[in-house]
Design a protein around this motif. Sequence first.
Motif, PDB file in Angstrom:
ATOM      1  N   VAL A  89      95.393 144.321  86.032  1.00  0.00           N
ATOM      2  CA  VAL A  89      96.779 143.959  86.297  1.00  0.00           C
ATOM      3  C   VAL A  89      97.026 142.471  85.605  1.00  0.00           C
ATOM      4  O   VAL A  89      96.926 141.701  86.699  1.00  0.00           O
ATOM      5  CB  VAL A  89      97.628 144.001  87.845  1.00  0.00           C
ATOM      6  CG1 VAL A  89      99.031 143.487  87.770  1.00  0.00           C
ATOM      7  CG2 VAL A  89      97.173 145.578  88.366  1.00  0.00           C
ATOM      8  N   PRO A  90      97.218 142.436  84.412  1.00  0.00           N
ATOM      9  CA  PRO A  90      97.259 140.915  83.794  1.00  0.00           C
ATOM     10  C   PRO A  90      98.719 140.168  84.436  1.00  0.00           C
ATOM     11  O   PRO A  90      99.597 141.172  84.696  1.00  0.00           O
ATOM     12  CB  PRO A  90      97.645 141.350  82.124  1.00  0.00           C
ATOM     13  CG  PRO A  90      96.865 142.340  82.187  1.00  0.00           C
ATOM     14  CD  PRO A  90      97.290 143.435  83.293  1.00  0.00           C
ATOM     15  N   GLY A  91      98.159 138.995  84.979  1.00  0.00           N
ATOM     16  CA  GLY A  91      99.576 138.193  85.653  1.00  0.00           C
ATOM     17  C   GLY A  91      99.346 138.444  87.163  1.00  0.00           C
ATOM     18  O   GLY A  91     100.691 138.083  87.905  1.00  0.00           O
ATOM     19  N   THR A  92      98.604 139.316  87.659  1.00  0.00           N
ATOM     20  CA  THR A  92      98.546 139.208  89.104  1.00  0.00           C
ATOM     21  C   THR A  92      98.178 137.900  89.882  1.00  0.00           C
ATOM     22  O   THR A  92      97.570 136.971  89.095  1.00  0.00           O
ATOM     23  CB  THR A  92      97.653 140.406  89.579  1.00  0.00           C
ATOM     24  OG1 THR A  92      97.725 140.463  90.981  1.00  0.00           O
ATOM     25  CG2 THR A  92      96.149 139.803  89.195  1.00  0.00           C
ATOM     26  N   LYS A  93      98.542 137.784  90.990  1.00  0.00           N
ATOM     27  CA  LYS A  93      98.394 136.558  91.784  1.00  0.00           C
ATOM     28  C   LYS A  93      96.723 136.504  92.167  1.00  0.00           C
ATOM     29  O   LYS A  93      96.098 135.546  92.150  1.00  0.00           O
ATOM     30  CB  LYS A  93      99.024 136.479  92.959  1.00  0.00           C
ATOM     31  CG  LYS A  93     100.511 136.206  92.767  1.00  0.00           C
ATOM     32  CD  LYS A  93     101.091 135.865  94.002  1.00  0.00           C
ATOM     33  CE  LYS A  93     102.622 135.629  93.958  1.00  0.00           C
ATOM     34  NZ  LYS A  93     103.360 135.518  95.349  1.00  0.00           N
ATOM     35  N   MET A  94      95.972 137.616  92.420  1.00  0.00           N
ATOM     36  CA  MET A  94      94.786 137.790  92.735  1.00  0.00           C
ATOM     37  C   MET A  94      93.888 137.137  91.545  1.00  0.00           C
ATOM     38  O   MET A  94      94.033 138.327  90.404  1.00  0.00           O
ATOM     39  CB  MET A  94      94.445 139.205  93.164  1.00  0.00           C
ATOM     40  CG  MET A  94      93.250 139.041  93.986  1.00  0.00           C
ATOM     41  SD  MET A  94      92.785 140.611  94.878  1.00  0.00           S
ATOM     42  CE  MET A  94      91.167 140.839  94.864  1.00  0.00           C
ATOM     43  N   LEU A  95      93.085 136.346  91.654  1.00  0.00           N
ATOM     44  CA  LEU A  95      92.257 136.002  90.428  1.00  0.00           C
ATOM     45  C   LEU A  95      90.662 136.338  90.661  1.00  0.00           C
ATOM     46  O   LEU A  95      90.149 136.671  89.623  1.00  0.00           O
ATOM     47  CB  LEU A  95      92.513 134.465  90.145  1.00  0.00           C
ATOM     48  CG  LEU A  95      93.670 134.047  89.815  1.00  0.00           C
ATOM     49  CD1 LEU A  95      94.038 132.529  89.807  1.00  0.00           C
ATOM     50  CD2 LEU A  95      94.245 134.533  88.830  1.00  0.00           C
ATOM     51  N   LEU A  96      90.252 136.419  91.854  1.00  0.00           N
ATOM     52  CA  LEU A  96      88.660 136.553  91.926  1.00  0.00           C
ATOM     53  C   LEU A  96      88.525 137.977  92.264  1.00  0.00           C
ATOM     54  O   LEU A  96      89.129 138.648  93.326  1.00  0.00           O
ATOM     55  CB  LEU A  96      88.321 135.792  93.236  1.00  0.00           C
ATOM     56  CG  LEU A  96      88.519 134.265  92.977  1.00  0.00           C
ATOM     57  CD1 LEU A  96      88.071 133.529  94.480  1.00  0.00           C
ATOM     58  CD2 LEU A  96      87.629 133.607  91.905  1.00  0.00           C
ATOM     59  N   GLY A  97      87.335 138.545  91.515  1.00  0.00           N
ATOM     60  CA  GLY A  97      86.907 139.804  91.886  1.00  0.00           C
ATOM     61  C   GLY A  97      85.782 139.932  92.642  1.00  0.00           C
ATOM     62  O   GLY A  97      85.260 138.743  93.006  1.00  0.00           O
ATOM     63  N   ALA A  98      85.238 140.913  92.899  1.00  0.00           N
ATOM     64  CA  ALA A  98      84.087 141.374  93.647  1.00  0.00           C
ATOM     65  C   ALA A  98      83.020 141.899  92.696  1.00  0.00           C
ATOM     66  O   ALA A  98      83.299 143.303  92.729  1.00  0.00           O
ATOM     67  CB  ALA A  98      84.154 142.037  94.832  1.00  0.00           C
ATOM     68  N   ALA A 101     105.443 139.848  89.653  1.00  0.00           N
ATOM     69  CA  ALA A 101     106.177 140.627  88.872  1.00  0.00           C
ATOM     70  C   ALA A 101     105.282 141.627  88.056  1.00  0.00           C
ATOM     71  O   ALA A 101     105.464 142.823  88.001  1.00  0.00           O
ATOM     72  CB  ALA A 101     106.816 140.171  87.634  1.00  0.00           C
ATOM     73  N   ALA A 102     104.032 141.146  87.736  1.00  0.00           N
ATOM     74  CA  ALA A 102     102.983 142.113  87.211  1.00  0.00           C
ATOM     75  C   ALA A 102     102.541 143.247  88.221  1.00  0.00           C
ATOM     76  O   ALA A 102     102.598 144.087  87.837  1.00  0.00           O
ATOM     77  CB  ALA A 102     101.828 141.145  86.696  1.00  0.00           C
ATOM     78  N   LEU A 103     102.361 142.687  89.431  1.00  0.00           N
ATOM     79  CA  LEU A 103     101.988 144.060  90.287  1.00  0.00           C
ATOM     80  C   LEU A 103     103.178 144.523  90.795  1.00  0.00           C
ATOM     81  O   LEU A 103     102.961 146.091  91.147  1.00  0.00           O
ATOM     82  CB  LEU A 103     101.160 143.192  91.515  1.00  0.00           C
ATOM     83  CG  LEU A 103     100.535 144.197  92.502  1.00  0.00           C
ATOM     84  CD1 LEU A 103      99.307 144.916  91.725  1.00  0.00           C
ATOM     85  CD2 LEU A 103     100.079 143.444  93.704  1.00  0.00           C
ATOM     86  N   LYS A 104     104.210 144.311  90.941  1.00  0.00           N
ATOM     87  CA  LYS A 104     105.429 144.917  91.139  1.00  0.00           C
ATOM     88  C   LYS A 104     105.648 146.055  90.085  1.00  0.00           C
ATOM     89  O   LYS A 104     106.014 147.183  90.325  1.00  0.00           O
ATOM     90  CB  LYS A 104     106.746 144.198  91.349  1.00  0.00           C
ATOM     91  CG  LYS A 104     106.931 143.397  92.707  1.00  0.00           C
ATOM     92  CD  LYS A 104     108.004 142.547  92.600  1.00  0.00           C
ATOM     93  CE  LYS A 104     108.168 141.596  93.871  1.00  0.00           C
ATOM     94  NZ  LYS A 104     109.254 140.604  93.625  1.00  0.00           N
ATOM     95  N   GLY A 105     105.440 145.662  88.849  1.00  0.00           N
ATOM     96  CA  GLY A 105     105.789 146.643  87.962  1.00  0.00           C
ATOM     97  C   GLY A 105     104.551 147.630  87.608  1.00  0.00           C
ATOM     98  O   GLY A 105     104.552 148.367  86.427  1.00  0.00           O
ATOM     99  N   ALA A 138     101.450 150.022  95.587  1.00  0.00           N
ATOM    100  CA  ALA A 138     101.408 148.226  95.182  1.00  0.00           C
ATOM    101  C   ALA A 138     102.474 147.589  95.420  1.00  0.00           C
ATOM    102  O   ALA A 138     103.638 148.143  94.811  1.00  0.00           O
ATOM    103  CB  ALA A 138     100.549 148.141  93.768  1.00  0.00           C
ATOM    104  N   ALA A 139     102.353 146.313  95.897  1.00  0.00           N
ATOM    105  CA  ALA A 139     103.797 145.448  95.909  1.00  0.00           C
ATOM    106  C   ALA A 139     104.571 145.985  96.980  1.00  0.00           C
ATOM    107  O   ALA A 139     105.838 145.688  96.861  1.00  0.00           O
ATOM    108  CB  ALA A 139     104.110 145.162  94.785  1.00  0.00           C
ATOM    109  N   SER A 140     104.257 146.716  97.975  1.00  0.00           N
ATOM    110  CA  SER A 140     105.260 147.355  98.736  1.00  0.00           C
ATOM    111  C   SER A 140     105.183 146.855 100.109  1.00  0.00           C
ATOM    112  O   SER A 140     105.821 147.118 101.135  1.00  0.00           O
ATOM    113  CB  SER A 140     105.179 149.116  98.712  1.00  0.00           C
ATOM    114  OG  SER A 140     103.882 149.348  99.388  1.00  0.00           O
TER     115      SER A 140
END
Length: 120
Positions: free
Chosen positions: A93-102, A68-72, A58-60
């Motif tokens: 991942v609380p704090g991720t940029k992705m907000l919408l789920g499926a 920062a949340a996804l990086k960590g 993730a985050a690579s």
Amino acid sequence: MMKVRLTLAAVFAALASGAVAAPSGQQLFEQRCGMCHSLQQAPGKMGPPLAGVVGRKAASFPGYTYSAALKGSGITWTADKLDAYSKAPTKVVPGTKMLLGAPNDAERAAVIAYLASVKK
């Protein structure tokens, strides 16, 4: 109005019986994920490209600014991790940029299987 109800009833019956094929993972990706993601790097997309995501840390992806949340998070994207994340990103991942789920399990599975088949 009655005609519309009968038509919808016929569509639902056809879907339930399998007479109408469900959309493919590629079609679902294009319809549901393509607003924010591309397979290869594409200008104007909010999310990172997803070709080769299965098995990637993730985050690579180079050149994308991740939270920062996804990086960590320490996540490596397996089918199970992608399933959980794409269902409820902010719970995984609380704090991720992705907000919408499926929310649809079958659709998520189809998209993840499609992404697993797409190599970088």
